[in-house]
Design a protein around this motif. Sequence first.
Motif, PDB file in Angstrom:
ATOM      1  N   SER A  37      -0.937  -0.070  10.859  1.00  0.00           N
ATOM      2  CA  SER A  37       0.288  -0.454  10.164  1.00  0.00           C
ATOM      3  C   SER A  37       0.088  -1.725   9.360  1.00  0.00           C
ATOM      4  N   ILE A  85      -1.828  -0.599   6.241  1.00  0.00           N
ATOM      5  CA  ILE A  85      -0.979   0.139   5.286  1.00  0.00           C
ATOM      6  C   ILE A  85      -0.006  -0.820   4.601  1.00  0.00           C
ATOM      7  N   ALA A  86       0.598  -1.689   5.390  1.00  0.00           N
ATOM      8  CA  ALA A  86       1.565  -2.626   4.811  1.00  0.00           C
ATOM      9  C   ALA A  86       0.883  -3.486   3.758  1.00  0.00           C
ATOM     10  N   LEU A 125       0.279  -1.432   0.602  1.00  0.00           N
ATOM     11  CA  LEU A 125       1.471  -1.117  -0.187  1.00  0.00           C
ATOM     12  C   LEU A 125       2.036  -2.358  -0.871  1.00  0.00           C
ATOM     13  N   ILE A 126       2.027  -3.474  -0.138  1.00  0.00           N
ATOM     14  CA  ILE A 126       2.556  -4.704  -0.742  1.00  0.00           C
ATOM     15  C   ILE A 126       1.705  -5.106  -1.944  1.00  0.00           C
ATOM     16  N   HIS A 158      -0.076  -3.147  -3.810  1.00  0.00           N
ATOM     17  CA  HIS A 158       0.157  -2.198  -4.897  1.00  0.00           C
ATOM     18  C   HIS A 158       1.472  -2.495  -5.597  1.00  0.00           C
ATOM     19  N   LEU A 159       2.496  -2.782  -4.808  1.00  0.00           N
ATOM     20  CA  LEU A 159       3.800  -3.080  -5.394  1.00  0.00           C
ATOM     21  C   LEU A 159       3.712  -4.344  -6.252  1.00  0.00           C
TER      22      LEU A 159
END
Lengths: 596, 362
Positions: free
Chosen positions: B342, B345-346, B349-350, B352-353
Amino acid sequence: MMRALTALVVLCLCLFTPMRAQALDIAGTGFDAIPVLHEGRLKPMDSFARAMHWRITGREHPAQGSATQWLAQILFDPLEAAEMPQFTVRNHELSALLSLPDKDGGLYSFTDISAALAPHITMIGTLAQQDKLSPAQEQLLQLQKSVIDYTQLMRSLSLILPLSVTLPGMEGDDYLSLRRHEEQVQKKLDAIMKRKGDDIERYTDEERQTAAFAFQLAVIRDSAQGNEILRVIPAPWKPGEWLSPWAVIQSGQGSPETGLMMRDLKDMTEAWRFGDRETFTGAAAGLGYKTLPADRTRLETELAYNKAALFSWAMGLYGGALLLALLALRRARLVRPAFLLGAAGVLAHGAALALRVYILERPPVGTLYESVLFVALIAVATALVAGRRNPALLAAGFTSGAGLLFMAPLLIRGGDTMPVLVAVLNTNFWLATHVIIITAGYGFSILCGLAAHIWLAGAALGKPQSSTPMHRLALLALLFTTIGTILGGIWADQSWGRFWGWDPKENGALLIVLWLVWAMHGRRASLLRPALYAVALAGVNIIVALAWFGVNLLNVGLHSYGFTSGIALALAVFCAVEAALIAALWYKGAHRERAA
Amino acid sequence: MDRFNRLIRRLARPDIPFYTLPWLMVLLVAGTVAQRDMGLYAAQHNFFSSWIAWFGPVPAPGGYSTIALIGLALTAKFVIDSKWSWRNAGIIIAHGGALLLLIGGLFTAITAREGFVMIPEQGENAAMEDYHDKRLTVTDSHGAVLADIPATRLKPGTQIAAGPLSLNILEYCHNCTPAERTEAMRGTLPFVGPAAQIKMTAAARDINEEQNHSAVTVAIRGSTSGQDGIYLMTDIMPHQPQIDDITVRFGRTVTPLPFTVALDDVRRELYPGTDMPRGYESHVRVKDGTVAWPAVIRMNEPLRYRGYTLYQSNYALMPGGTEATVLSAVRNSGWLFPYIASIVIAAGLILHLALALRGRKA
């Protein structure tokens, strides 16, 4: 047995001196600030009154006046309260079954309803065991519960209400002061009965009075068994525990302090009887300060929160902002006022949630009702940030904010908007992390879905929109729902021993994540054309609705602590309407594209 | 080699997840709705923890098959098609995290064991029971296992050889209600012990597995001391027929723990003035060999020791007034995977955002 008890109640009421016809106006007397322990939490009388009113009538307050006024009437003048039209029966089947006369608005008094219910008590008992009930049967059970709650409230202060029959030479006019004579009077009555049998015709006047008096005391004492609803007296020997006035004397837990508190209650009763606002206010304040001398800020905040009705303000402001935003689609200079009005709504909304955090001493989302309040805030706040100059996105945000706030009260269970949480939820850490993040994820998903609707509408109307807002919102939604779901798994691992159990709530959250992942992968790999990508993102609203509310309808698994009823139909209608709308918009857009 | 490369490249294409994810979503919805009628455990085993899922009479790819395919595709993509670049950094890291999550899931599915441990106050327990796993076990006087049959294989007519004894299953019900037995013998064999008075008849299976009380009626032959007969065993009766020096037992699987847990006190805290539980906690002592130490297990605060994790699951009041605690015990060596995954993944994603918001094309 129940029939006898009902008769007992009605009889009981006749034993008390009738009060004034006019009720005392308790507004501004401080009655609403008296602390009450109810369902595990200490709250002001105002919150207790609202919760009780909701439970008994299905509405938060009466058409006229406040819930607290309504409660005061029941407590201090139960005779009058028994005649007030309180209980609504509109179901024809039910009113036929109970042989109720036709009344305006289907409103009946306690006396009417309890008399009507009495012959059916056994049948109601059997119904309570059944699983599937018709609407009329469910209403019948609900009516029975309401009547029982009402009875308990009416009896709460019966030990200090003045009696209609007393014996000469005895000090005091209520059960509390007269009960010490009970044994003596009973002995006297036994002696009379020994001499003259139990034919009351043969008694002298004096003997009849003795018999009536003994009977009264016995009836009042017996009918107050288990009356524990009005817990306004802190237990002297058990800190944290509060007792009802009856419980204090029946469990023998009285002390000099509780004696003084009862005195205050008695003063309030008499002040009510004589319309004496000044004495009433003094006694109410006295009681409040004796029972909770310190740490009153939380209680007073809750009182202010109740009165402020901030959510209604927020909903109104969002409504106004929505109108302005829609007009701004034609007149660009209305965007700013729309934005400002919406921002004002967010301030009211945010303030309300912040107050709840302070009052409840925990993060803002712990029940289904609270999740709706929170998601509404996120949706509007995000719309304000992402759509500062975009009236369509602002309108979308305000619609979801107002709509969700409107819907939220339907999810309140048992009348209390601030219930305590079940054991497994009693952890501020996880409430502040997993629950906040995943509900924020729902909020972002909803706004993403609406942004996609706007894109589709643009395509359908020949006014193409940029896909950036919906794409960025999709990324934001994916981030929060994924992290939220995984945090949920970690919490489950800490609490139940497994990271993932395939239970409905977990599956619902995963469904949203997978849907977003699928849509974004499809776009990235050019397997979904821009229009279909928009359709997929618009559809996320349906997925969120199913994951958020649909799972509670199944009532299975370790997550089943948010059950709601009657939501199934609303959910089905929403999904159908949304699907139809999205399909129509897509079709119109595709048609236009082909024609171009 | 070339064919292998082509296969990997084929697996790494985005169309596999694109067409497989919707099927996983269908499984999710079907498996969730089915829980209402089937119960959590049965639905989970049919739709998710299975290679083939049955939609009534129709077979379809189950959870394991679907996730395996996605896992393979993800691995191929990660290995072959994830050349590092700052533009794609977030996505690559997120994919890596997802892969870790799936690997952890696989590990758990293969190695995890779970059960429950019930301990009365002032008592202790050194084993966990699993009510999903009932077995018929035949052991000799030295403890050697002569036969060990899971309940799923106990069907009428099944023959089991257990050392000198031969067992024939006459009746088995997964959830049973007792009735009076009227026959004294069947064929040449008498009904012995409880079997002589009680007959178990099949009842509707309860959604909650712990409410299902199973029973098996067995004909046992081959005794040298004249104890041939028909015996009845259930998972809630302590009756374990001893024939010669062989013990026959039917019940929930008992797995010994490598340590003992003794319960000093279990507390249930209620919200004042209600009977709604606010929290449960168990004050225990863990004993391992000659060492013992105290510990507290509460909701949301488990005890981890020697690969086992003990969670506060429930509280029970036993007849006689003794309080007992029910702990759920899990042995899962892969428990750290989701935590690490997790975070990865977090982070992905952060990142990428952040990159997407800074204007780089997503």
